[in-house]
Design a protein around this motif. Structure first.
Motif, PDB file in Angstrom:
ATOM      1  N   ILE B  50      10.743  48.981  58.655  1.00 14.91           N
ATOM      2  CA  ILE B  50      11.673  48.396  59.701  1.00 14.91           C
ATOM      3  C   ILE B  50      12.701  47.671  58.952  1.00 14.91           C
ATOM      4  CG2 ILE B  50      11.880  47.081  61.788  1.00 14.91           C
ATOM      5  CD1 ILE B  50       8.553  47.104  61.961  1.00 14.91           C
ATOM      6  N   VAL B  51      14.083  48.144  59.161  1.00 13.64           N
ATOM      7  CA  VAL B  51      15.209  47.230  58.845  1.00 13.64           C
ATOM      8  C   VAL B  51      16.026  46.927  60.045  1.00 13.64           C
ATOM      9  CG1 VAL B  51      15.142  48.251  56.658  1.00 13.64           C
ATOM     10  CG2 VAL B  51      16.581  49.276  58.282  1.00 13.64           C
ATOM     11  N   GLY B  52      16.787  45.836  59.742  1.00 10.55           N
ATOM     12  CA  GLY B  52      17.890  45.183  60.804  1.00 10.55           C
ATOM     13  C   GLY B  52      19.169  45.957  59.965  1.00 10.55           C
ATOM     14  N   THR B  53      19.877  45.245  59.212  1.00  6.07           N
ATOM     15  CA  THR B  53      21.085  45.568  58.688  1.00  6.07           C
ATOM     16  C   THR B  53      20.676  46.106  57.229  1.00  6.07           C
ATOM     17  OG1 THR B  53      21.610  43.505  58.259  1.00  6.07           O
ATOM     18  CG2 THR B  53      22.527  44.639  60.084  1.00  6.07           C
ATOM     19  N   GLY B  54      19.363  45.814  56.874  1.00  3.94           N
ATOM     20  CA  GLY B  54      18.817  46.108  55.282  1.00  3.94           C
ATOM     21  C   GLY B  54      19.488  44.750  54.435  1.00  3.94           C
ATOM     22  N   SER B  55      19.976  43.953  54.857  1.00  6.80           N
ATOM     23  CA  SER B  55      20.645  43.025  54.000  1.00  6.80           C
ATOM     24  C   SER B  55      19.287  42.202  53.117  1.00  6.80           C
ATOM     25  CB  SER B  55      21.290  41.923  54.606  1.00  6.80           C
ATOM     26  OG  SER B  55      20.718  41.063  55.490  1.00  6.80           O
ATOM     27  N   HIS B  56      18.036  41.981  53.806  1.00  8.20           N
ATOM     28  CA  HIS B  56      17.081  41.150  53.090  1.00  8.20           C
ATOM     29  C   HIS B  56      15.890  42.192  52.637  1.00  8.20           C
ATOM     30  CE1 HIS B  56      19.415  37.748  54.862  1.00  8.20           C
ATOM     31  NE2 HIS B  56      18.622  37.207  53.763  1.00  8.20           N
ATOM     32  N   LEU B  57      16.353  43.354  52.754  1.00 14.22           N
ATOM     33  CA  LEU B  57      14.804  44.417  52.401  1.00 14.22           C
ATOM     34  C   LEU B  57      14.706  44.325  51.019  1.00 14.22           C
ATOM     35  CD1 LEU B  57      13.076  46.858  53.555  1.00 14.22           C
ATOM     36  CD2 LEU B  57      14.576  48.201  51.768  1.00 14.22           C
ATOM     37  N   ARG B  58      13.356  43.941  50.641  1.00 13.29           N
ATOM     38  CA  ARG B  58      12.966  43.781  49.317  1.00 13.29           C
ATOM     39  C   ARG B  58      12.323  45.278  48.920  1.00 13.29           C
ATOM     40  NH1 ARG B  58       9.070  40.726  47.670  1.00 13.29           N
ATOM     41  NH2 ARG B  58       8.115  40.605  49.590  1.00 13.29           N
ATOM     42  N   PRO B  59      12.669  45.753  48.002  1.00  9.11           N
ATOM     43  CA  PRO B  59      12.261  47.117  47.564  1.00  9.11           C
ATOM     44  C   PRO B  59      10.815  46.971  47.231  1.00  9.11           C
ATOM     45  CG  PRO B  59      14.259  46.996  46.615  1.00  9.11           C
ATOM     46  CD  PRO B  59      14.151  45.561  47.164  1.00  9.11           C
ATOM     47  N   SER B  60      10.338  45.935  46.636  1.00 17.01           N
ATOM     48  CA  SER B  60       9.031  45.769  46.215  1.00 17.01           C
ATOM     49  C   SER B  60       8.049  45.622  47.062  1.00 17.01           C
ATOM     50  CB  SER B  60       8.991  44.515  45.157  1.00 17.01           C
ATOM     51  OG  SER B  60       9.489  43.473  45.640  1.00 17.01           O
ATOM     52  N   ALA B  61       8.416  45.453  48.469  1.00 19.99           N
ATOM     53  CA  ALA B  61       7.493  45.021  49.408  1.00 19.99           C
ATOM     54  C   ALA B  61       7.275  46.549  50.076  1.00 19.99           C
ATOM     55  CB  ALA B  61       8.275  44.115  50.502  1.00 19.99           C
ATOM     56  N   VAL B  62       7.877  47.469  49.700  1.00 19.56           N
ATOM     57  CA  VAL B  62       7.771  48.965  50.198  1.00 19.56           C
ATOM     58  C   VAL B  62       6.788  49.419  49.539  1.00 19.56           C
ATOM     59  CG1 VAL B  62       8.695  51.149  50.540  1.00 19.56           C
ATOM     60  CG2 VAL B  62      10.010  49.371  51.032  1.00 19.56           C
ATOM     61  N   THR B  63       5.539  49.830  50.447  1.00 16.58           N
ATOM     62  CA  THR B  63       4.235  50.303  49.568  1.00 16.58           C
ATOM     63  C   THR B  63       3.980  51.825  49.618  1.00 16.58           C
ATOM     64  OG1 THR B  63       2.954  49.899  51.800  1.00 16.58           O
ATOM     65  CG2 THR B  63       3.067  47.850  50.181  1.00 16.58           C
ATOM     66  N   ALA B  64       4.741  52.439  50.440  1.00 16.84           N
ATOM     67  CA  ALA B  64       4.590  53.888  50.385  1.00 16.84           C
ATOM     68  C   ALA B  64       5.607  54.694  50.517  1.00 16.84           C
ATOM     69  CB  ALA B  64       3.515  53.990  51.692  1.00 16.84           C
ATOM     70  N   GLU B  65       5.704  55.571  49.921  1.00 14.91           N
ATOM     71  CA  GLU B  65       6.872  56.779  49.824  1.00 14.91           C
ATOM     72  C   GLU B  65       6.274  58.238  50.269  1.00 14.91           C
ATOM     73  OE1 GLU B  65      10.599  55.691  47.661  1.00 14.91           O
ATOM     74  OE2 GLU B  65       8.908  54.988  46.232  1.00 14.91           O
TER      75      GLU B  65
END
Ligand SMILES: Cc1cc2nc3c(=O)[nH]c(=O)nc-3n(C[C@H](O)[C@H](O)[C@H](O)COP(=O)(O)OP(=O)(O)OC[C@H]3O[C@@H](n4cnc5c(N)ncnc54)[C@H](O)[C@@H]3O)c2cc1C
Lengths: 518, 337
Positions: B50-65
């Motif tokens: 889930i993202v808003g504008t993506g300004s605070h997304l931390r790539p390291s928090a993404v656990t699955a691709e």
């Protein structure tokens, strides 16, 4: 459950023999907190309700972990106990549980003046803690009316509020982090834990997710200066408008306490001419009772008065509208005086300035009033409080709906004493009377049910600072609709065996040990 | 080569963050549709970020691709304003800067303490780890867990009804569910001044760091927000209050820092403009810079248990527990994105 010798020996091997209490006198001392329901039970000689199988007094995290491991193995519920001043039966167990008294966690660990924070063990008594802070020139700013008889851990576990909350905030605004021993036996220091910060889950968890062992609180230099005054308003709407404007002007006072007409009557007979018989007699009768000056005749009259609650409440509505406000500023320098003066000027636009005396008088007795409840019980009646909260635009409606719900059953008065820019709490005090303990319990239960249903119906929050305990569990889910799933997820994470204070905050889950309520 | 775009619909946004571009990007335009995207039946087997504008997304928090992306930006309505309570109810996809301008257009003067990047959504600001200075200002909230359970926090300025369930969404980076609507208490702004402190002592132990703010607080002067501008060597402090109080405060503040620092007092308009510049330009840049420094660390066991309960079928491809940088300059209040 009577604790078998083997089980007792197991507990003794964890905390030491002298720290396992199973004598009847000891168990009686822990069979209730300060909840009026407990007092009714005790006065009605229903002494078994709430008596635990044992009380243990651990010292240190290792002993606590040992207890958790033992409880998980034996399927025994553990009930955290601070100073036992809670008023919702949160620290009360039953015959199948062991009460864990945390008073031996009693060190003030570290005052960090640069960071302006203090780390203190959870069992430290609130008054002793604040006295020591002030001796060192600081304050944590948390002053509940129960400061003499509550612990720092209890403040955090029950998510309390101090009398100076408008300046310092509620305990959740003051807490930086906690250290807990969970039901899995893990030790979590939330300051060191990776995100998300679990602190807000433990604050207010009332012993259901872990034992809080240490708390880190913000501190400020202790105030050197104060300005208190009293004001009077023609009616409640004027008073509420005045304090809302005050809070929304940015002139943040330390103390704001607006009493509704009934509470104003009890605090002080109103000034001015034309005071009718009721306006003179009622406060006198109630104050006399509250101040323990009741003889036999007075006692009968007092109970008679309370049993005509509907009539008395209606009469107060008809004859009295004036409301009193106590407002206080506390701070460090003469800058404060400018702010206080601006605040007082604003209030003068809405009401009459009564000068410094009522403010100073309140300050002098600020911890005394809550301890004046015994005479009411002595007189054969009961008194309880219900603290709820909502936004400003809903406040008067919430007040009216709860009052209407309670008025036929009990005398009901209220004050507004924790005030924010967006809203306020309402602290209802209700007084009831019945012939027997059974009837009193039923009336007490009716008052809670009617009152909290009304809160729910009006869209308010069911608890502002006393927590939930077991008294309010049917309503928690309405305050956090859908929140029970979240709570169960937290239980799974921190207390999968359901050994920590089952039946508190949310109704007991099927998988938890037996319900710990009377 | 990738460019560092802020547009989450661009593959480069993801590549520049070391992630594969998403299979699908959904931008639901109503709260119902947003809720359905997270909790309803899905036509894709990929988990969701889930993202808003993506300004605070931390790539390291993404656990699955690989994953799909659900953008909340399409849900950006102001649902209601309660001027008596000083609260506003918004859909979570509204941007902070947009909200502030909307309120100003309505002639309202609410302003919170702290500073927030103008281009971040309210939901994103709340959900981001370590940014949730706004949390205590959330007077009400609705959300939905990945397993389809609706959550609603009854409106109140503060409460004591058990553990704070808002924090299963606030600060959790969308690991357990999605924030749908938020009622914010925005606080008053009766009048304002911008104080600009300058002088070498800003680098000193006594008046550098948070010491200046503490020193002011010791004189009962409360800063609404503050911002240290390293390039100009000035420290801006915003204060709110009635005029008489602001005048007294300014005189006192001057005495408190004299002769080590100079103080220039500017008016409410200057205060508002400065805030606009910081929130629109400086904070977003700082957020991007900090994102680059975020690293992965272990996920505590207890977090996995919460995740397993609230997202039992692994709908969401985010697992909190990765380390976020702490605000390094302790100076900028609210600038800790
Ligand atoms: C006269 C009177 C006046 C009061 N006034 C106020 C007031 O002004 N403001 C206010 O907020 N409250 C007030 N209260 C309520 C009460 O004092 C507070 O709830 C207080 O915070 C409880 O602290 P305690 O140490 O006595 O906790 P206890 O009563 O011992 O326990 C309260 C709850 O917290 C849990 N608990 C206690 N310690 C821990 C721990 N270390 N770890 C985990 N769980 C724990 C218990 O299991 C229980 O569920 C008042 C009560 C009385 C009797």
């Amino acid at each position: 459950m009577t604790l078998s010798n083997d089980r007792r020996a197991e507990l003794a091997s964890i905390v030491g023999d002298a720290r396992v209490l199973t004598d009847r006198a000891d168990l009686l001392a822990y069979n209730a907190d300060c909840s009026p329901r407990g007092i009714i039970l005790t006065r009605g000689r229903r002494l078994e309700a709430g008596q635990p199988a044992a009380v243990v007094q651990p010292d240190g995290v290792d002993e606590l972990r040992g207890l958790v491991e033992w409880a998980a193995r034996t399927g025994t519920a553990l009930v955290a106990y601070g100073d036992g001043s809670g008023v919702c039966r949160g620290a009360v167990g039953n015959a199948d549980s062991v009460v864990v008294d945390l008073k031996r966690f009693d060190d003030i660990l570290e005052l960090d003046e640069d960071r302006r924070s203090v780390r203190v063990q959870a069992g430290v008594n609130g008054y002793l803690f604040e006295r020591e802070m002030q001796r060192r020139g600081w304050t944590a700013g948390h002053f509940p009316s129960s400061i003499y008889c509550s612990s720092v851990g209890g403040w955090v576990a029950a998510r309390g509020a101090g009398q100076l909350s408008s300046r310092y905030g509620k305990i959740e605004d003051i807490v930086e982090s906690v250290r807990v021993v969970t039901g899995r036996g893990d030790v979590i220091d939330t300051a060191e834990s990776p995100p998300p910060d679990p602190t807000p889950w433990f604050v207010g968890s009332e012993g259901t997710l872990g034992f809080i062992t240490d708390v880190t609180l913000q501190v400020e230099p202790k105030p050197a200066d104060r300005h208190y005054r009293g004001f009077q308003f023609d009616d409640l709407s004027d008073g509420l408008e005045a304090i809302r404007r005050l809070m929304q002007s940015g002139l943040r006072p330390a103390v704001v306490r607006l009493y509704d007409p009934f509470d104003t009557l009890v605090k002080k007979a109103p000034s001015g001419d034309g005071a009718g018989t009721l306006r003179r007699a009622l406060p006198a009768a109630l104050r006399t009772a509250l101040e323990a000056r009741v003889d036999e005749w007075g006692r009968a009259a007092f109970n008679e008065l309370i049993r005509r609650a509907g009539w008395v409440n209606g009469a107060v509505d008809a004859f009295s509208s004036e409301c009193r406000l106590i407002v206080g500023y506390e701070g460090h320098t003469e800058t404060l005086q400018t702010e206080a003066e601006a605040g007082f000027d604003l209030l003068r636009r809405y009401g009459v300035d009564l000068g410094v005396e009522p403010g100073e008088e309140w300050r002098e007795h600020r911890y005394a009033v809550s301890y004046k409840q015994s005479p009411v019980f002595d007189a054969g009646a009961f008194v309880d409080t219900m603290e709820v909260a909502t936004s400003w635009s809903n406040l008067e409606s919430l007040y009216q709906r709860v009052r209407e719900a309670l008025a036929p059953h009990v005398l009901v008065m209220a004050h507004f004493s924790h005030v924010y820019t967006a809203g306020s709490s309402i602290y209802f005090t209700f007084v009831g009377s019945a012939d027997t303990a059974e009837e009193a319990l039923e009336l007490h239960q009716t008052a809670w049910r009617r009152g909290l249903d009304a809160v729910d119906g009006a869209g308010g929050s069911i608890a502002h600072h006393h927590g939930v305990g077991s008294v309010k569990t049917p309503w928690t889910g309405r305050d956090h609709r859908g929140g029970e799933a979240g709570f169960r997820a937290l239980k799974e994470a921190f207390d999968p065996d359901g050994i920590l204070n089952p039946g508190k905050v949310y109704p007991r889950a099927a998988t938890e040990p037996r319900e710990a309520s009377p | 080569m990738t460019t560092d775009t802020r547009d989450v619909t661009e593959p480069d946004y993801w590549k520049s963050r070391g992630l594969e571009p998403p299979g699908q990007v959904y931008t639901p335009d109503s709260i119902r549709a947003l809720r359905r995207r997270i909790a309803g039946p899905s036509e894709s087997s990929r988990p969701i970020v889930i993202v808003g504008t993506g300004s605070h997304l931390r790539p390291s928090a993404v656990t699955a691709e690989p994953f799909d992306v659900v953008v909340t930006r399409g849900c950006a309505r102001v649902q209601s304003i309660d001027s008596t309570s000083g609260t506003v109810t918004v859909e979570a996809g509204i941007c902070w800067g947009e909200l502030r301008h909307r309120l100003r257009d309505e002639g309202l003067q609410f302003a919170p303490n702290g500073l927030y990047p103008a281009d971040s959504t309210v939901g994103g600001l709340l959900a981001s780890a370590g940014v949730s200075g706004l949390g205590p200002d959330v007077a009400a909230m609705t959300a939905c867990t990945a397993s389809g359970r609706d959550y609603s926090y009854a409106e109140a300025p503060r409460k004591a009804a058990g553990p704070d369930m808002r924090y299963l969404f606030i600060g959790c980076e969308g690991a357990f569910g999605v924030i749908l609507t938020v009622t914010l208490a925005l606080g008053p702004r009766p009048d304002a001044r911008l104080w600009r402190f300058s002088g070498d002592a800003l680098e000193s132990e006594d008046l550098g760091g948070v010491q200046l703010i503490d020193r002011l607080a010791d004189h009962d002067i409360r800063a609404a927000w503050s911002w240290f501008d390293e390039s100009e060597g000035v420290w801006d402090v915003a204060v709110h209050g009635p005029e008489a109080v602001l005048e007294r405060w300014a005189a006192r503040a001057g005495e408190v820092v004299s002769p080590e620092l100079d103080l220039e007092v500017r008016g409410a308009e200057a205060c508002r403009e400065r805030r606009d510049v910081i929130e629109a330009e400086q904070l977003p840049a700082e957020a991007a810079e900090k994102r680059g420094r975020s690293t992965q660390s272990g996920q505590p066991e207890w977090l996995r248990h919460i995740k397993n309960t609230l997202d039992d079928s692994g709908v969401l491809a985010v697992g909190p527990g990765a380390e976020v940088p702490k605000p390094d300059s302790q100076r900028n209040s609210g600038g800790d994105s």
